[in-house]
Design a protein around this motif. Structure first.
Motif, PDB file in Angstrom:
ATOM      1  N   PHE A  64       4.864  21.040  15.096  1.00  0.00           N
ATOM      2  CA  PHE A  64       4.859  22.277  14.310  1.00  0.00           C
ATOM      3  C   PHE A  64       6.201  22.537  13.629  1.00  0.00           C
ATOM      4  CE2 PHE A  64       2.506  23.178  18.408  1.00  0.00           C
ATOM      5  CZ  PHE A  64       1.275  22.763  17.918  1.00  0.00           C
ATOM      6  N   GLU A  95       4.769  23.133   5.072  1.00  0.00           N
ATOM      7  CA  GLU A  95       3.654  23.676   5.836  1.00  0.00           C
ATOM      8  C   GLU A  95       2.498  22.691   5.939  1.00  0.00           C
ATOM      9  OE1 GLU A  95       1.248  27.838   6.425  1.00  0.00           O
ATOM     10  OE2 GLU A  95       2.256  27.486   4.516  1.00  0.00           O
ATOM     11  N   LYS A  96       2.282  21.883   4.910  1.00  0.00           N
ATOM     12  CA  LYS A  96       1.158  20.948   4.928  1.00  0.00           C
ATOM     13  C   LYS A  96       1.311  19.890   6.020  1.00  0.00           C
ATOM     14  CE  LYS A  96       3.159  17.999   1.300  1.00  0.00           C
ATOM     15  NZ  LYS A  96       2.988  17.513  -0.089  1.00  0.00           N
ATOM     16  N   CYS A 118       2.541  20.711   9.026  1.00  0.00           N
ATOM     17  CA  CYS A 118       2.480  21.413  10.298  1.00  0.00           C
ATOM     18  C   CYS A 118       1.025  21.491  10.753  1.00  0.00           C
ATOM     19  CB  CYS A 118       3.050  22.831  10.155  1.00  0.00           C
ATOM     20  SG  CYS A 118       3.076  23.766  11.686  1.00  0.00           S
ATOM     21  N   ASP A 119       0.755  21.137  11.991  1.00  0.00           N
ATOM     22  CA  ASP A 119      -0.605  21.097  12.528  1.00  0.00           C
ATOM     23  C   ASP A 119      -1.053  22.520  12.901  1.00  0.00           C
ATOM     24  OD1 ASP A 119      -2.996  20.568  13.774  1.00  0.00           O
ATOM     25  OD2 ASP A 119      -2.202  18.972  15.058  1.00  0.00           O
ATOM     26  N   CYS A 120      -1.417  23.283  11.866  1.00  0.00           N
ATOM     27  CA  CYS A 120      -1.739  24.698  12.062  1.00  0.00           C
ATOM     28  C   CYS A 120      -2.975  24.904  12.938  1.00  0.00           C
ATOM     29  CB  CYS A 120      -1.939  25.392  10.716  1.00  0.00           C
ATOM     30  SG  CYS A 120      -0.432  25.477   9.713  1.00  0.00           S
ATOM     31  N   SER A 121      -3.966  24.028  12.839  1.00  0.00           N
ATOM     32  CA  SER A 121      -5.190  24.213  13.623  1.00  0.00           C
ATOM     33  C   SER A 121      -4.909  24.050  15.116  1.00  0.00           C
ATOM     34  CB  SER A 121      -6.276  23.225  13.167  1.00  0.00           C
ATOM     35  OG  SER A 121      -5.842  21.878  13.344  1.00  0.00           O
ATOM     36  N   GLU A 148      -3.019  27.159  16.287  1.00  0.00           N
ATOM     37  CA  GLU A 148      -3.933  28.291  16.489  1.00  0.00           C
ATOM     38  C   GLU A 148      -4.673  28.166  17.808  1.00  0.00           C
ATOM     39  OE1 GLU A 148      -6.527  28.752  13.161  1.00  0.00           O
ATOM     40  OE2 GLU A 148      -4.889  28.987  11.717  1.00  0.00           O
ATOM     41  N   CYS A 208       2.241  28.570   8.756  1.00  0.00           N
ATOM     42  CA  CYS A 208       0.966  28.846   9.413  1.00  0.00           C
ATOM     43  C   CYS A 208       0.823  30.358   9.642  1.00  0.00           C
ATOM     44  CB  CYS A 208       0.827  28.096  10.732  1.00  0.00           C
ATOM     45  SG  CYS A 208       1.027  26.304  10.602  1.00  0.00           S
ATOM     46  N   SER A 209       0.996  31.134   8.564  1.00  0.00           N
ATOM     47  CA  SER A 209       0.923  32.598   8.626  1.00  0.00           C
ATOM     48  C   SER A 209       1.910  33.160   9.647  1.00  0.00           C
ATOM     49  CB  SER A 209      -0.503  33.057   8.963  1.00  0.00           C
ATOM     50  OG  SER A 209      -1.420  32.606   7.987  1.00  0.00           O
ATOM     51  N   GLN A 223       2.845  31.942  12.359  1.00  0.00           N
ATOM     52  CA  GLN A 223       2.546  31.643  13.763  1.00  0.00           C
ATOM     53  C   GLN A 223       3.485  30.584  14.315  1.00  0.00           C
ATOM     54  OE1 GLN A 223      -1.738  30.731  13.337  1.00  0.00           O
ATOM     55  NE2 GLN A 223      -2.119  32.523  14.627  1.00  0.00           N
TER      56      GLN A 223
END
Length: 406
Positions: free
Chosen positions: A290, A295-296, A298-301, A304, A331-332, A334
């Motif tokens: 992360f 941002e692309k 970063c493993d946002c899923s 979350e 990631c907003s 996060q």
């Protein structure tokens, strides 16, 4: 007359019993000051002034003001700038002025710089002072603390080896002084089992290597005093703090269990082998899933998913990976990354500190970088450093500090 004699005898007996404790405390203070130039506050809470006797607490309630400080890497001047910027120390006296604020330092105090012991001692003293003021300074384990306890010194500097050698000389002198006083338990030889020579290492560094191993091995005097209370993962209010990154397998294993096993290992009760979650690219102190600045990447899923499995968690705050554009969120918001590479031995960036007031989404970056007064505060695009959603405050005091220490 007999009563007076008995009373005098009892008083003398109590005094004699107290003498070894007073001598031991004096010698410890003498060694601390001689090695680092620091004294520690008197009448501190014994639970916090002595080495911890149980694993560190994983969860803490949300404080009125929460601060996050990234990697320090042995740079005292830059650390003082960051602490002063955050308003939790007085720059002149180096005393805690943060009141009931909670500050979290995300690890990597060691390596790459020359002021490692001074930093460990300073942070420890600030912890004691913060506790007395109703606040807290919490420090995490970074990958460089783990490496050093595991005798991996590949990033140590010659000046840091010298700092540890000086400490060991004073520490041994202190032990010799204690051994002269009847009633004080004979101190252990800190060099027990450590060789005098190290093949492949220049001879001028052998004494420093011996001192560093003695100080930082599991249950060593510096490890026990300054590192054993450091968790690998921490939850404060709705924020998760971890040096590298927290992955689903870590949450499944259990945050408390991770901290307990780290405690066992660092205190010499878990054997020589590192716990599995401290080794490899996916370790809590090594993961970068992360931390990529774009941002692309970063493993946002996955992020979350991790946050959803920890009740009340809204964000993960990490160090470890230098952010060339400064503290930022993706990631907003996060994923918040706070390692700005401030140490002169590792990036020489300008100090920054993350601030969170209550359980607020109004995250703010306290920065000493004058460039951000123009560009960063109104960042509109994700190319502009991935700063969308993070408020900025440029501290005039921070700028003055930089001018003084330039």
């Amino acid at each position: 007359m007999e009563e007076d004699s008995s009373s005098s005898s009892s008083s003398s007996s109590n005094l004699c019993k107290q003498v070894p404790l007073d001598v031991s405390s004096f010698v410890d203070a003498f060694v601390d000051f001689s090695a680092t130039g620091l004294f520690f506050p008197q009448n501190s809470n014994p639970k916090t002034s002595s080495p911890p006797t149980s694993p560190p607490q994983t969860r803490h309630p949300s404080p009125p003001r929460l601060l996050a400080i990234g990697d320090l890497h042995g740079d005292l001047d830059k650390t003082l700038q960051a602490l002063s910027l955050s308003g939790i120390i007085d720059a002149r006296s180096l005393r805690w002025t943060g009141g009931d604020a909670v500050a979290v330092q995300l690890g990597d105090v060691l390596d790459r710089g020359s002021d490692e012991l001074k930093l460990l001692y300073l942070l420890h003293r600030l912890k004691l002072e913060a506790e007395r003021s109703g606040g807290a300074l919490l420090t995490l384990l970074g990958n460089h603390e783990v490496m050093n306890v595991d005798r991996n010194f590949r990033y140590v500097t010659p000046s840091a080896l010298r700092e540890f050698q000086i400490w060991a000389d004073w520490f041994q002198l202190g032990n010799s002084m204690k051994s002269l006083c009847q009633g004080i338990e004979t101190p252990e030889d800190i060099f027990r089992g450590i060789p005098r020579k190290f093949p492949g290492i220049r001879e001028e560094f052998h004494a420093g290597f011996r001192a560093r191993i003695a100080a930082l091995r599991p249950n060593g005097p510096i490890t026990k005093r300054f590192l054993s209370g450091n968790p690998a993962v921490l939850v404060v209010g709705d924020s998760i703090f971890v040096h590298g990154g927290l992955l689903p397998e870590h949450v499944d294993y259990g945050l408390d269990k991770i901290n307990e096993e780290v405690w066992d290992w660092i205190n010499g009760m878990g054997g020589r082998l590192l716990p599995a979650f401290l080794t490899g690219p996916n370790a809590v102190v090594w993961a970068r899933r992360f931390s990529q600045e774009q941002e692309k990447k970063c493993d946002c899923s996955t992020l979350e998913h991790v946050l959803a499995t920890i009740p009340g968690a809204r964000r993960m705050i990490m160090g470890h990976t230098i952010q060339m554009a400064g503290i930022n969120g993706v990631c907003s918001n996060q994923a918040i990354r706070v390692d700005v590479g401030m140490s002169r031995g590792c990036g020489d960036g300008l100090p920054e500190v993350l601030e969170i007031v209550g359980n607020s989404d109004g995250l703010r970056v306290l920065t000493s970088n004058p460039v951000y007064k123009r560009d960063r505060f109104n960042a509109k695009s994700k190319e502009a450093g991935e700063k969308v959603g993070l408020g900025m405050l440029v501290s005039d005091h921070g700028l003055k500090q930089l001018e003084v220490n330039a």
